[in-house]
Design a protein around this motif. Structure first.
Motif, PDB file in Angstrom:
ATOM      1  N   THR A 199      36.007  34.407  50.215  1.00 47.39           N
ATOM      2  CA  THR A 199      34.248  34.327  51.517  1.00 47.39           C
ATOM      3  C   THR A 199      35.004  33.304  52.624  1.00 47.39           C
ATOM      4  N   ALA A 200      36.008  33.037  52.296  1.00 50.12           N
ATOM      5  CA  ALA A 200      36.850  32.863  53.582  1.00 50.12           C
ATOM      6  C   ALA A 200      37.980  32.318  53.901  1.00 50.12           C
ATOM      7  N   GLY A 201      38.944  32.315  54.465  1.00 49.41           N
ATOM      8  CA  GLY A 201      40.524  32.560  54.467  1.00 49.41           C
ATOM      9  C   GLY A 201      41.117  33.387  53.867  1.00 49.41           C
ATOM     10  N   VAL A 202      42.210  33.557  53.105  1.00 51.71           N
ATOM     11  CA  VAL A 202      42.885  34.671  52.797  1.00 51.71           C
ATOM     12  C   VAL A 202      43.621  34.737  51.457  1.00 51.71           C
ATOM     13  N   GLY A 203      42.518  36.169  50.993  1.00 47.02           N
ATOM     14  CA  GLY A 203      42.974  36.295  49.888  1.00 47.02           C
ATOM     15  C   GLY A 203      44.147  37.341  48.632  1.00 47.02           C
ATOM     16  N   ALA A 204      43.745  37.350  47.839  1.00 51.54           N
ATOM     17  CA  ALA A 204      45.244  37.894  47.348  1.00 51.54           C
ATOM     18  C   ALA A 204      45.202  39.145  47.769  1.00 51.54           C
ATOM     19  N   VAL A 205      46.540  40.305  47.521  1.00 55.37           N
ATOM     20  CA  VAL A 205      46.623  42.001  47.686  1.00 55.37           C
ATOM     21  C   VAL A 205      45.454  42.431  46.504  1.00 55.37           C
ATOM     22  N   VAL A 206      44.572  42.868  46.123  1.00 56.31           N
ATOM     23  CA  VAL A 206      43.750  43.469  45.227  1.00 56.31           C
ATOM     24  C   VAL A 206      44.067  44.723  44.745  1.00 56.31           C
ATOM     25  N   SER A 207      44.084  44.176  43.161  1.00 55.38           N
ATOM     26  CA  SER A 207      44.601  45.487  43.132  1.00 55.38           C
ATOM     27  C   SER A 207      43.753  46.448  42.414  1.00 55.38           C
ATOM     28  N   TYR A 208      42.679  46.034  41.366  1.00 55.72           N
ATOM     29  CA  TYR A 208      41.795  46.290  41.055  1.00 55.72           C
ATOM     30  C   TYR A 208      40.046  45.680  40.425  1.00 55.72           C
ATOM     31  N   VAL A 209      38.982  46.347  40.454  1.00 53.55           N
ATOM     32  CA  VAL A 209      37.699  45.598  40.119  1.00 53.55           C
ATOM     33  C   VAL A 209      36.837  45.895  39.272  1.00 53.55           C
ATOM     34  N   GLU A 210      36.669  45.655  38.142  1.00 58.79           N
ATOM     35  CA  GLU A 210      36.054  45.906  37.238  1.00 58.79           C
ATOM     36  C   GLU A 210      34.276  45.277  37.470  1.00 58.79           C
ATOM     37  N   VAL A 211      33.101  46.324  37.410  1.00 55.74           N
ATOM     38  CA  VAL A 211      32.010  45.425  37.274  1.00 55.74           C
ATOM     39  C   VAL A 211      31.312  46.531  36.083  1.00 55.74           C
ATOM     40  N   VAL A 212      31.259  45.282  35.222  1.00 58.37           N
ATOM     41  CA  VAL A 212      30.344  46.220  34.154  1.00 58.37           C
ATOM     42  C   VAL A 212      29.098  45.128  34.011  1.00 58.37           C
TER      43      VAL A 212
END
Length: 169
Positions: free
Chosen positions: A113-126
């Motif tokens: 939501t703010a700042g710099v995040g990690a590099v996204v590698s995988y997302v899962e939504v159940v």
């Protein structure tokens, strides 16, 4: 809270773990995962009102019926990316909501939501819902980037529960 829409906001950091259906609140370190869940009276009107959203459809990786609490629920798993050996969990959220009449529901997940995040590698939504009808989209950012925003829609459902996990490095 308006009677025509329900908005749930949950901010979780890497150090927070949330039990399915529960809520934990406290100090949240950056980066965080912002989540809102709302009933949308007219999804087509929402899309028309937001013409600048560029969407990439998510193809459900698994869809099945599960028996829970005396009723059959539809479980849909949306994912994007692939697990990697060097990744870590950077965002985790779950919640559930139910209604007495069928609702169209929109889940909006944003990392960070703010700042710099990690590099996204995988997302899962159940997702568990009362119908098998729904869609998911990546609306900004994505795998290999330091931010991602997903929208999951469920149609004519009496309940909606989800667990979302974002991994990165």
């Amino acid at each position: 809270m308006r009677s025509s829409s329900t908005v749930l906001r949950v901010c979780l950091g890497v150090a927070l773990i949330q039990l399915f259906g529960g809520v934990i609140a406290g100090p949240v370190p950056d980066p965080v995962l912002h989540v809102s869940l709302e009933t949308v009276p007219d999804l087509e009107a929402f899309r028309r009102a937001n013409p600048d959203l560029q969407v990439t459809p998510l193809v459900p990786v698994r869809q099945s019926e599960v028996f829970a609490g005396g009723s059959t629920r539809q479980q849909i798993v949306y994912s994007v990316g692939a697990h990697s050996a060097s990744e870590r969990l950077v965002g985790l959220s779950s919640n559930q909501q139910s209604w007495p009449t069928p609702q169209d529901v929109r889940l909006d997940l944003q990392y960070p939501t703010a700042g710099v995040g990690a590099v996204v590698s995988y997302v899962e939504v159940v997702v568990q819902q009362s119908t098998a009808q729904g869609r998911g989209y990546v609306v900004s950012g994505g795998v290999g980037q330091r931010q991602i925003r997903l929208v999951i829609e469920a149609y004519s459902t009496l309940y909606f529960s989800y667990t979302a996990a974002i991994y990165g490095f």
